[in-house]
Design an enzyme around this catalytic site. Structure first.
Site, short mmCIF file in Angstrom:
data_model
loop_
_atom_site.label_atom_id
_atom_site.label_comp_id
_atom_site.label_asym_id
_atom_site.label_seq_id
_atom_site.Cartn_x
_atom_site.Cartn_y
_atom_site.Cartn_z
N SER A 110 -28.69 13.40 -12.85
CA SER A 110 -27.23 13.48 -12.65
C SER A 110 -26.78 14.93 -12.49
CB SER A 110 -26.51 12.86 -13.85
OG SER A 110 -26.83 13.59 -15.02
N TYR A 111 -27.71 15.89 -12.52
CA TYR A 111 -27.32 17.30 -12.43
C TYR A 111 -27.00 17.68 -10.98
CZ TYR A 111 -28.78 18.24 -17.26
OH TYR A 111 -28.89 18.25 -18.62
N GLY A 112 -25.82 18.25 -10.81
CA GLY A 112 -25.35 18.61 -9.47
C GLY A 112 -24.03 17.91 -9.24
N GLY A 125 -28.40 15.68 -7.81
CA GLY A 125 -29.86 15.79 -7.64
C GLY A 125 -30.30 17.17 -7.18
#
Length: 326
Positions: free
Chosen positions: A55-57, A63
């Site tokens: 979930s990073y971004g 991604g």
């Protein structure tokens, strides 16, 4: 079940939440060369664990952290390459509730990375709001290990009660839990002092990973009540917490000066002395270099006791993750 390679975990890792996050950390793609230099510096100094999440971004950049890590690890040619360990956290999104959805999510992460995920972690427990959802996700986590798609499985934001239940479930399948990740720092001692998570992890042979060991930057000594403060949500939070942590900052400063270290290095070293693997983030080579300076030495018992006391007397603590279970 196939024999799996053993995971090698260093005494400190690097958190990559900021790599792709515009909302909280102001990421933009012009930073990529600097981030690659951060990656290279870390690995060549033995900081070989990189913690990310699917979930990073922010928004379209979802991604992004995994994509960058995949590229950096492919292009890295220095020493320590064989020890690079990429740990990703799979988000318990509401539309994920079957074991297959977990396997699919991890395969998508592997695609972005261009390699298998080394350590797959459940990003958070749904026990606080949708306990029924967790069963399938945990089954999928075990499947990933059994199918040899990952070297190890871990959990994130779990408390003692839930950890015991999950460990029992996994032990029945012969799936060991390698790591547990919680928010742990001088401003967030709750998981260890109140939940007694470190004791349970030691008993079960699980490594405790400390995320936010610098409390989003509050423990670096770079910010004061007089300002300037970071923009956005972090600034609002800092404004609330800084007045209540004067004595803790004074104590940190004193230890740092007597050791000829920075306050960040003392705060990270304290986490290491507590038997955890801290994963401070770094967006610049200077920050990475400073983090690395927390390695190779140790606070003594009286310094630790002083810092513990200052931490216990802090009026305002870091806000606990809303997903952190008991």
């Amino acid at each position: 079940m196939q024999t799996l390679q053993k995971l090698t975990l260093p005494s400190m890792g690097c958190g990559t939440w900021a790599w792709g996050n515009q909302l909280l950390w102001g990421y933009d793609e012009s930073m990529d060369d600097q981030l690659q230099a951060v990656f290279n510096l870390c690995v060549s100094n033995g900081v070989t664990l990189f913690d990310t999440g699917d979930s990073y971004g922010t928004g379209k950049l979802n991604g992004q952290s995994e994509l960058l890590l995949g590229r950096f690890s492919r292009e890295y040619v220095g020493s320590g390459k064989e020890n690079i360990c990429i740990a990703t956290k799979i988000a318990a999104y509401p539309w994920r509730w079957t074991r297959q959805s977990m396997v699919r999510a991890c395969k998508s992460s592997a695609q972005r990375l261009g390699r298998n995920v080394d350590l797959v972690q459940m990003h958070w427990s749904t026990a606080n709001y949708a306990p029924w959802q967790e069963e399938g996700l945990l089954d999928g986590l075990g499947d990933l290990y059994e199918q040899g798609l990952v070297k190890g499985v871990g959990l994130s934001n779990y408390g003692t009660k839930r950890l015991k239940q999950v460990q029992k479930k996994f032990a029945e399948r012969g799936v060991p839990i390698t790591t547990l990740q919680v928010q742990y720092s001088l401003l967030s001692t709750y998981p260890v002092t109140q939940l007694k998570l470190k004791d349970l992890c030691d008993e079960l042979g699980i490594k405790l990973i400390a995320y936010s060991p610098l409390a989003l930057g509050l423990l670096t000594g770079k910010y004061s009540e007089q300002g300037p403060l970071p923009k956005g949500i972090r600034g609002l939070l800092f404004r609330q917490i800084l007045p209540g942590m004067r004595s803790l900052l004074a104590c940190l400063r004193e230890v740092a000066q007597s050791r000829n270290k920075t306050m960040s290095q003392v705060a990270i070293n304290w986490c290491i002395c507590k038997g955890t693997i801290p994963i401070p983030g770094a967006k610049s080579v200077e920050q990475a270099r400073e983090n690395i300076g927390a390695l190779g030495w140790q606070l003594d018992a009286s310094e630790i006791a002083e810092l513990d006391k200052a931490a216990a007397n802090t009026d305002k603590k870091m806000v606990q993750n809303i997903f952190q279970t008991k």
